[in-house]
Design a protein around this motif. Structure first.
Motif, short mmCIF file in Angstrom:
data_model
loop_
_atom_site.label_atom_id
_atom_site.label_comp_id
_atom_site.label_asym_id
_atom_site.label_seq_id
_atom_site.Cartn_x
_atom_site.Cartn_y
_atom_site.Cartn_z
N LYS A 103 17.68 74.90 1.93
CA LYS A 103 17.57 73.85 1.03
C LYS A 103 16.96 74.09 -0.39
O LYS A 103 17.25 73.48 -1.19
N MET A 139 13.38 63.25 7.88
CA MET A 139 14.07 64.47 7.32
C MET A 139 13.31 65.59 7.49
O MET A 139 13.69 66.75 7.33
N ASN A 140 12.38 65.50 8.32
CA ASN A 140 11.57 66.93 8.53
C ASN A 140 10.84 66.67 9.91
O ASN A 140 10.15 65.56 10.43
N GLY A 141 11.08 67.62 10.95
CA GLY A 141 10.92 67.48 12.51
C GLY A 141 9.31 67.86 12.31
O GLY A 141 8.74 67.17 13.10
N THR A 142 8.69 68.62 11.47
CA THR A 142 7.25 69.08 11.81
C THR A 142 6.43 67.86 11.56
O THR A 142 5.51 67.50 12.16
N PHE A 175 9.40 75.52 14.12
CA PHE A 175 10.19 74.39 13.26
C PHE A 175 9.13 74.19 11.92
O PHE A 175 9.81 73.58 10.61
N ALA A 176 7.88 74.58 11.68
CA ALA A 176 7.18 74.40 10.53
C ALA A 176 7.56 75.45 9.64
O ALA A 176 7.96 76.48 9.98
N GLU A 177 7.52 75.20 8.40
CA GLU A 177 7.78 76.06 7.43
C GLU A 177 6.78 77.24 7.44
O GLU A 177 5.68 76.98 8.00
N ASP A 219 6.09 71.27 4.43
CA ASP A 219 6.21 69.97 5.18
C ASP A 219 5.41 69.10 5.03
O ASP A 219 5.69 67.87 4.84
N ASP A 260 9.59 69.74 1.64
CA ASP A 260 10.66 70.04 2.40
C ASP A 260 11.56 68.69 2.31
O ASP A 260 12.97 68.81 2.40
N LYS A 317 15.67 67.74 0.92
CA LYS A 317 16.78 67.42 1.65
C LYS A 317 17.29 66.06 1.12
O LYS A 317 18.47 65.51 0.95
N GLY A 361 16.35 68.43 13.72
CA GLY A 361 16.62 68.69 12.26
C GLY A 361 16.12 70.08 11.89
O GLY A 361 15.89 70.56 10.85
N ALA A 362 15.65 70.96 12.89
CA ALA A 362 15.11 72.23 12.59
C ALA A 362 15.32 73.05 13.96
O ALA A 362 15.59 72.68 14.75
N1 HSE Z 1 10.16 72.65 8.54
C1 HSE Z 1 11.52 72.09 8.44
C2 HSE Z 1 11.23 70.93 9.41
C3 HSE Z 1 12.51 72.89 9.12
O1 HSE Z 1 10.25 70.91 10.06
O2 HSE Z 1 12.08 70.04 9.50
C4 HSE Z 1 13.63 72.49 8.70
O3 HSE Z 1 14.20 72.08 7.36
#
Ligand code: HSE
Length: 380
Positions: free
Chosen positions: A88, A141-144, A171-173, A179, A184, A188, A283-284
């Motif tokens: 992204k 739009m962010n799982g974390t 799933f965290a960057e 995040d 992030d 998106k 989403g991750a």
């Molecule tokens: N760090 C992002 C999230 C990963 O938590 O959604 C997916 O883009």
């Protein structure tokens, strides 16, 4: 289809693994900083080895980051290869350039996994706009950050502990600031708005406030209002252009987004004809994201070149249009905040309806004297 894979980390290893089971695809070469036995015999050191290999028709880029990803993907497109990316940061920064290279040299360019991970979001936005007008879009739009906010609300968990758990779960960057401070989601949202409205928005033009400063007390205050806190990306079309912003948002229980658990995303658009369409999923994560990369490969095999507009107009979002109230918690004296306060509660204020543009300016000023201040929008 013979593939050159750029990156063999979380997502790349997932793509490689899924493709092992697909007879019409082969990952012929892999470029990666770290090499393991699963691909040592396919590892190449240099992008030119992939770009100059006439057998490789498609490059999959899952390295992350803008550079050297842009240099490598540009080379691939200039060599006429198809490009699929989940990156992204790359797509938000170089949307226009990648479309132009794809157009000029004839390779496909697809990036479904760059917004929404496993969710068939961008691909459905593209389908929708063939028939419909996208009026607005928004969502988790962010799982974390959803994982953090859900655990803080449901289990009274501590922010830092849950963030560490999200990092362990993959799933965290790598740098979780992306995040928790919102970049992030901003990327998106940027990509989604570009696709939905045929615009080109610069990332920095999207005002963004994250959840770094949220406290257990904020969660308690929000619950006392009968609302639930989620971090959302929001955008919409106006007569003159578009608005787009990222901010923590307080939602009533009647809104399905308030109930999205764990690391799930829910993204929705409102079409003029279709009405509201919502997409929920992971989403991750390795396999959810790799799944959509491989879906893009199948779409290319089926003849879909790309789903992006060639008529996108450079647009600066106008955030004076969306107006709503805000929850603000700060210890700082702020004349600007006093001027828009409607109700003083214990430990926080509720503002009058103000524009997103105004409120993001006010909180920016407040943060200079109170770096721990927090705000959240309260949509009508
Ligand atoms: N760090 C992002 C999230 C990963 O938590 O959604 C997916 O883009």
């Amino acid at each position: 289809m013979k593939i050159g894979l750029l990156g063999h980390g979380t997502i790349g290893a997932g793509v490689d693994r899924i493709i092992e089971e697909i007879s019409c695809m082969e990952v012929k070469s892999v470029m990666s900083l770290e090499v393991d036995d699963s691909f040592r015999d396919r590892h190449v050191e240099d992008i030119d080895t992939i770009v100059n290999d006439p057998e490789i028709d498609t490059v999959v880029e899952v390295m992350g980051g803008v550079e050297p990803a842009f240099t490598f993907t540009s080379k691939a497109l200039k060599a006429g290869k198809n490009l699929v990316t989940a990156n992204k940061a790359l797509v938000a920064a170089h949307y226009k350039d990648l479309i132009a290279l794809s157009e000029e040299y004839g390779g496909a360019f697809r990036a479904t996994a760059s917004a929404g991970g496993s969710i068939p979001w961008l691909v459905n936005l593209e389908r929708a706009k063939r028939v419909d007008q996208i009026l607005n879009l928004s969502g988790i739009m962010n799982g974390t950050t959803n994982f953090i906010l859900s655990k803080m609300k449901d289990e009274g968990a501590d922010f830092d502990d849950v963030l560490k758990e999200a990092q362990c779960l993959g799933f965290a960057e790598a740098n979780p600031a992306a995040d928790i401070d919102g970049p992030d989601i901003r990327r998106k949202l940027n990509i989604s708005a570009n696709v939905a409205y045929d615009v080109l928005i610069a990332e920095d033009d999207i005002p963004t406030f994250g959840i770094r400063n949220v406290t257990a007390k904020d969660i308690e205050n929000v619950s006392s209002l009968g609302l639930t806190l989620k971090l959302l990306g929001v955008s919409g079309k106006t007569d003159a252009g578009v608005y787009a912003y990222v901010e923590p948002t307080l939602l009533p229980g009647s809104d399905v987004i308030a109930h999205i658990p764990a690391n799930y995303n829910l993204i929705r658009y409102e079409g003029k004809y279709a009405g509201v369409q919502s997409y929920m999923g992971e989403g991750a994560g390795r396999y959810p994201t790799a799944y959509n990369v491989v879906e893009d490969l199948f779409d290319i095999l089926a003849g879909t070149k790309h789903f992006y507009s060639t008529e996108a107009r450079e647009t600066v979002p106008d955030n004076s249009i969306p107006v709503h109230r805000y929850y603000v918690r700060t210890g700082a004296e702020s004349a600007a905040l006093s001027g828009i306060t409607e109700e003083q509660r214990e430990g926080f204020v509720l503002t009058k309806p103000v524009s997103v543009q105004e409120m993001h300016g006010v909180i920016k000023d407040i943060l200079t004297s109170d770096p721990a201040a927090f705000m959240a929008g309260i949509p009508e």
